[in-house]
Write a protein that holds these residues in place. Structure first.
Motif, PDB file in Angstrom:
ATOM      1  N   ARG A   1       0.846  -1.190   0.000  1.00 61.68           N
ATOM      2  CA  ARG A   1       0.000   0.000   0.000  1.00 61.68           C
ATOM      3  C   ARG A   1       0.886   1.246   0.000  1.00 61.68           C
TER       4      ARG A   1
ATOM      5  N   TYR B   1      -6.287   1.354  -0.499  1.00 60.76           N
ATOM      6  CA  TYR B   1      -6.749   1.041   0.852  1.00 60.76           C
ATOM      7  C   TYR B   1      -8.198   0.590   0.779  1.00 60.76           C
TER       8      TYR B   1
ATOM      9  N   PHE C   1      -8.754   0.300  -3.188  1.00 53.68           N
ATOM     10  CA  PHE C   1      -8.072  -0.970  -3.388  1.00 53.68           C
ATOM     11  C   PHE C   1      -8.614  -1.667  -4.630  1.00 53.68           C
TER      12      PHE C   1
END
Length: 380
Positions: free
Chosen positions: A72, A101, A107
């Motif tokens: 990330r 995220y 994501f």
């Protein structure tokens, strides 16, 4: 036995020898209590929060990124001083694929699958969103094991378990135990001495979470009985938010702080230049400029809730690196807080020396001070 039977048996034996045995999988239990089956150590790991690197680095050292296929982007944005340290040591890091995220909706499961990870490590805060969005189920269908870790919500319960989980995932269980043992010993230097002090007087402490990062949060985000709130207690202080909050994170209003009139004020800070809309945060962290940090800390104490407090009048105002709240390096702030709260009792403890030693023993990056600062007469 006929010739035909003998030939068939021979062919069968050759085929059996040529067929690789299925990799043996292990069942581990993550901090969410889920049974997760995966081959250990994992060959391809997707790190769902980049700040987990602070732990993984202590386990893998020079081989930190050997099996990490992506991460990330939070270290780049929220902890750029640390990112620069790791980028300097591992230049290829700039090309490491990034994923978003889950709770923020950034994501990409498709992007994650394309990296072909065996396992995705997520912080426990992402679990609800991962379940509600279907990512947990879809990742499992794609052969990706999700393992939840926790260094923030309930670190007293979950930090050591999370270190052990990472030790298993990265094939370094012995190093994980060495890390845990070192951490326990450094915390015990403080807590054991406090336990032997019969006349201990705990100063009242208010610890403010990331002031000056956003104009939307003027005052006064804080920590309840866990995380930094617990570090205050372990260091021999009394976290005033414990009298009000039962959750890890929460808010006090300015009037509550004024009435409590804490003996010490601690704010958390970091390098949030990439995210802040007001740039009033206290920049502490690796290699931070102490003069600049003191100026920002002094300005924050001019807010209405603070300038009349005993802590401000008596010069007991401090700042600590915010990222300690999500990394099991709690032994460093516990030692520093203890020196602030009980300077005579802990005159021989040197948190800077401890952190430098930790870097030299466990981490592949060099140490630079700057993680704490105090206003004048603050017992830095």
């Amino acid at each position: 036995m006929t010739l035909k039977t003998t030939l068939l048996a021979f062919v069968a034996a050759i085929l059996t020898m040529a067929t690789p045995a299925a990799a043996e999988k292990t069942v581990i239990t993550d901090v969410a209590g889920r049974k997760v089956e995966l081959e250990l150590p994992a060959k391809r790991v997707l790190v769902g929060e980049a700040r987990q690197i602070h732990v993984i680095a202590a386990l893998k050292g020079e081989h930190l990124f050997d099996t990490i296929v992506g991460w990330r982007d939070d270290m780049i944005k929220k902890d750029p001083d640390s990112y620069e340290a790791y980028l300097e040591r591992f230049p290829a890091l700039k090309d490491l694929p990034q994923v978003g995220y889950i709770p923020s909706g950034t994501f990409s499961l498709e992007g994650a699958i394309a990296l072909q990870p065996d396992v995705l490590t997520l912080n426990i805060e992402a679990q609800k969103s991962a379940q509600e969005s279907g990512i947990e189920e879809k990742a499992a269908a794609a052969g990706i094991a999700i393992v939840y870790l926790d260094f923030r919500v309930d670190p007293a319960k979950n930090s050591e378990i999370s270190v052990e989980l990472l030790g298993s995932i990265f094939g370094e269980p012995a190093k994980a135990q060495e890390f845990i043992d070192y951490r326990r010993a450094q915390i015990a230097l403080v807590t054991d001495r406090l336990a032997r002090t019969s006349d201990l007087v705990r100063p009242k402490v208010f610890i403010e979470r990331s002031p000056g990062i956003s104009g939307d949060n003027v005052c006064c985000r804080t920590f309840g009985p866990a995380n930094f709130g617990e570090m205050v207690e372990q260091a021999g202080g009394h976290n005033i938010a414990n009298d009000v909050l039962k959750t890890t994170f929460g808010d006090l209003n300015p009037e509550q702080i004024i009435v409590s009139n804490p003996d010490h004020v601690i704010v958390t800070g970091a390098n949030w230049a990439a995210e802040s809309d007001i740039n009033q945060f206290v920049h502490v962290g690796r290699g931070a400029d102490p003069a600049n940090a003191r100026n920002k800390l002094e300005a924050l104490m001019q807010r209405p809730a603070f300038f009349s407090l005993a802590a401000v009048k008596n010069g007991k105002v401090h700042a600590a690196w915010h990222q300690f709240y999500g990394v099991p390096y709690e032994f460093i702030p516990i030692q520093q807080f203890a020196k602030w709260f009980h300077p005579e009792l802990f005159a021989d403890i040197d948190p800077d020396k401890t952190f430098r030693e930790f870097h030299e023993r466990f981490l592949p990056v060099t140490y630079k001070p700057g993680y704490f600062v105090s206003l004048p007469s603050g017992g830095e």
